[in-house]
Design a protein around this motif. Sequence first.
Motif, PDB file in Angstrom:
ATOM      1  N   GLY A   1      -4.111  -4.839  -5.063  1.00 48.73           N
ATOM      2  CA  GLY A   1      -4.816  -4.550  -3.759  1.00 48.73           C
ATOM      3  C   GLY A   1      -5.127  -5.827  -3.215  1.00 48.73           C
ATOM      4  N   ILE A   2      -6.167  -5.759  -2.278  1.00 47.80           N
ATOM      5  CA  ILE A   2      -6.478  -7.186  -1.627  1.00 47.80           C
ATOM      6  C   ILE A   2      -7.120  -8.212  -2.618  1.00 47.80           C
ATOM      7  CG2 ILE A   2      -8.292  -8.028   0.255  1.00 47.80           C
ATOM      8  CD1 ILE A   2      -8.188  -5.465   1.839  1.00 47.80           C
ATOM      9  N   GLU A   3      -7.812  -7.683  -3.673  1.00 47.07           N
ATOM     10  CA  GLU A   3      -8.323  -8.702  -4.684  1.00 47.07           C
ATOM     11  C   GLU A   3      -7.047  -9.758  -4.873  1.00 47.07           C
ATOM     12  OE1 GLU A   3     -10.629  -5.671  -7.078  1.00 47.07           O
ATOM     13  OE2 GLU A   3     -11.798  -7.813  -7.299  1.00 47.07           O
TER      14      GLU A   3
ATOM     15  N   ILE B   1      -4.892 -11.088  -3.569  1.00 47.33           N
ATOM     16  CA  ILE B   1      -4.603 -12.169  -2.530  1.00 47.33           C
ATOM     17  C   ILE B   1      -5.685 -13.288  -3.057  1.00 47.33           C
ATOM     18  CG2 ILE B   1      -4.782 -12.979  -0.203  1.00 47.33           C
ATOM     19  CD1 ILE B   1      -3.917 -10.354   0.495  1.00 47.33           C
ATOM     20  N   LYS B   2      -6.799 -12.946  -3.356  1.00 40.96           N
ATOM     21  CA  LYS B   2      -7.849 -13.999  -3.718  1.00 40.96           C
ATOM     22  C   LYS B   2      -7.572 -14.573  -4.944  1.00 40.96           C
ATOM     23  CE  LYS B   2     -12.861 -13.759  -5.254  1.00 40.96           C
ATOM     24  NZ  LYS B   2     -13.485 -14.980  -4.391  1.00 40.96           N
TER      25      LYS B   2
ATOM     26  N   LEU C   1      -5.382  -8.116   9.517  1.00 35.06           N
ATOM     27  CA  LEU C   1      -6.658  -8.273   8.933  1.00 35.06           C
ATOM     28  C   LEU C   1      -6.954  -9.908   9.205  1.00 35.06           C
ATOM     29  CD1 LEU C   1      -6.313  -5.900   5.591  1.00 35.06           C
ATOM     30  CD2 LEU C   1      -8.079  -5.728   7.740  1.00 35.06           C
TER      31      LEU C   1
ATOM     32  N   SER D   1       1.961  -4.465   0.117  1.00 34.84           N
ATOM     33  CA  SER D   1       1.330  -3.443   1.003  1.00 34.84           C
ATOM     34  C   SER D   1       1.857  -3.557   2.295  1.00 34.84           C
ATOM     35  CB  SER D   1      -0.301  -3.374   0.942  1.00 34.84           C
ATOM     36  OG  SER D   1      -0.754  -2.509   1.635  1.00 34.84           O
TER      37      SER D   1
ATOM     38  N   ASP E   1      -5.310   0.036  -0.425  1.00 39.03           N
ATOM     39  CA  ASP E   1      -4.538  -1.269  -0.450  1.00 39.03           C
ATOM     40  C   ASP E   1      -4.848  -1.393   1.248  1.00 39.03           C
ATOM     41  OD1 ASP E   1      -2.794   0.285   0.977  1.00 39.03           O
ATOM     42  OD2 ASP E   1      -0.950  -0.302  -0.534  1.00 39.03           O
ATOM     43  N   SER E   2      -4.242  -2.607   1.435  1.00 41.65           N
ATOM     44  CA  SER E   2      -4.703  -3.318   2.749  1.00 41.65           C
ATOM     45  C   SER E   2      -3.883  -2.589   3.919  1.00 41.65           C
ATOM     46  CB  SER E   2      -4.169  -4.728   3.073  1.00 41.65           C
ATOM     47  OG  SER E   2      -2.843  -4.971   2.501  1.00 41.65           O
TER      48      SER E   2
ATOM     49  N   LEU F   1     -12.552 -12.751   3.006  1.00 45.75           N
ATOM     50  CA  LEU F   1     -11.775 -11.762   2.065  1.00 45.75           C
ATOM     51  C   LEU F   1     -12.741 -11.099   1.026  1.00 45.75           C
ATOM     52  CD1 LEU F   1      -9.069 -11.300   0.871  1.00 45.75           C
ATOM     53  CD2 LEU F   1      -9.271 -13.262  -0.603  1.00 45.75           C
TER      54      LEU F   1
ATOM     55  N   ILE G   1     -13.267  -7.289   0.292  1.00 49.10           N
ATOM     56  CA  ILE G   1     -13.064  -6.864  -0.929  1.00 49.10           C
ATOM     57  C   ILE G   1     -14.323  -5.838  -1.556  1.00 49.10           C
ATOM     58  CG2 ILE G   1     -13.086  -7.389  -3.484  1.00 49.10           C
ATOM     59  CD1 ILE G   1     -11.439  -9.674  -2.740  1.00 49.10           C
TER      60      ILE G   1
END
Lengths: 398, 102
Positions: free
Chosen positions: A69-71, A73-74, A140, A315, B50-51, B80, B84
């Motif tokens: 998921g988005i996490e 990317i971090k 985003l 994604s 997901d995004s 970010l 999240i």
Amino acid sequence: MGHINPTLSLGAALLGRGHRVAWISLDASLADRLPQGGELLLVQYDQDDVAKKNSEQYLDQITKKNVSGIESIKFLYEEVLIPLNRFMFDGIITILQAFKPDVIINDHQLFAGAIAACRLLIPYATSVTAPAAIKMMEDLPGIHEWEIKQIVGLQQELGIPGDRSVATSEALTLVYTSRHFFGEMSLPDHYKFVGPVIQNRQVMNSFDWERFRGMDKHPRILVSIGTTFDHSYKKEFFGKVIEALGNEPVSVIVVSDTALFDTWPDNFLVQEKVPQLELLPYLDAVVCHGGHNTVCETLSHGLPLVVIPIAYDQSHVAGRVIHAESGVRLNYKRFKAVHLKEAVWDVLSNPAYKAAAQRVRQSFEQAGGAATAIDLLERLAAPPPAGGLAFDRKRFYH
Amino acid sequence: MDAITTQHKLSNEEIFTILKSFITEVIGEEFVEDMDISRESSFTRDLEMDSIEIVSFSEKVKSHFGEHIDFTGWLSSMDLDQLINLKLDDIINYIETCQSSK
């Protein structure tokens, strides 16, 4: 990682035109995959340098961690890309000072290469192996801005003042997809959509072709989710693949550690690595995690996809597949065996997916590929002398 | 429902119901049955979106409340970590704030 792949094809084509081409890497095994005549310049540090040695071990372990998921990317920036680029920077500078290239090609995630190019005033082009990251700017923007902040922080630390990212070259940024697949977005002129560059790669992986030819069930599909996830995740994922396709009238090529299960269904052929490009012409569909390389290689063969994105930009790559109508997407966390089974039969039986995939293939072919990329790189290496063109024109037109 | 949104201020509960229906549309009814969607649900961790799913959810919010709120601008301003941790309640509160400031 597949990020190296397009540069292998580009390098082969550059060598073919008589250029000298070298790759800077941490990975000694890359030597086996380079095209003939290519040179490997390894980033190596003194054994006594404890800090650098620890970093190397750290990077080796960290890339195997499970993230989604988005996490993710971090995680990718904070735990992988920033430490990796910081670690490689000194080595890259040393190598460049000795090799003195006319042009540097940096992967967009290896910004240490771009930073080094700026520091040494060498022209550079950027190789964008994960173009969905660009599209994410629009969808985003908060994520993109956060990424830029991380890159700029490292740039400042390594001696480039200011708050503009140099990660992608303003002289030439090669994007390995077509406008048709990438989608509408206004971008500066230095973004060149050259299409996937997949030719002339060394075939490395042996494959049980005899067994493959003997598999009498059609259609044939490939299932691959990349290599970076750990055992328990893979076991869960491939468990669902077995449940979904084990008793179906299809032949299934699976990219996985064979020891993951004691037995695999009879209609499965399991290998840890496969020669994907050689295999694709014989397949009917691909199930994958939405990695840009695998998706583009599949579409380059006009085949439909089932995409199950796990992390990073996958994604968004999956989003492009859906937008181009060339496949079906499943959510990695939620999907059950029955959904995979339905999705596979959907892309196999509805000809619209394949037709859409073939439209993408056509757009890739029209994008020009390696030849176009090399013309652009040669122009960057030897720009016409100032005023030279104008002078020539006068001679011809007066 | 569209008529109501243009004429009346929606209650907190009504907004919650609308957002829940958008989540159902994005991730599919059969999956939602197994889920407990609450105001405290975070999009990334609890709903496992997901995004691309978050983007398609936000498009639905935009097209429904479009004229009344600057949802895109609000979402764009998030970094970010905020994305999240984004919860359903954050969006409900934002929409309520936009309504009451009219």
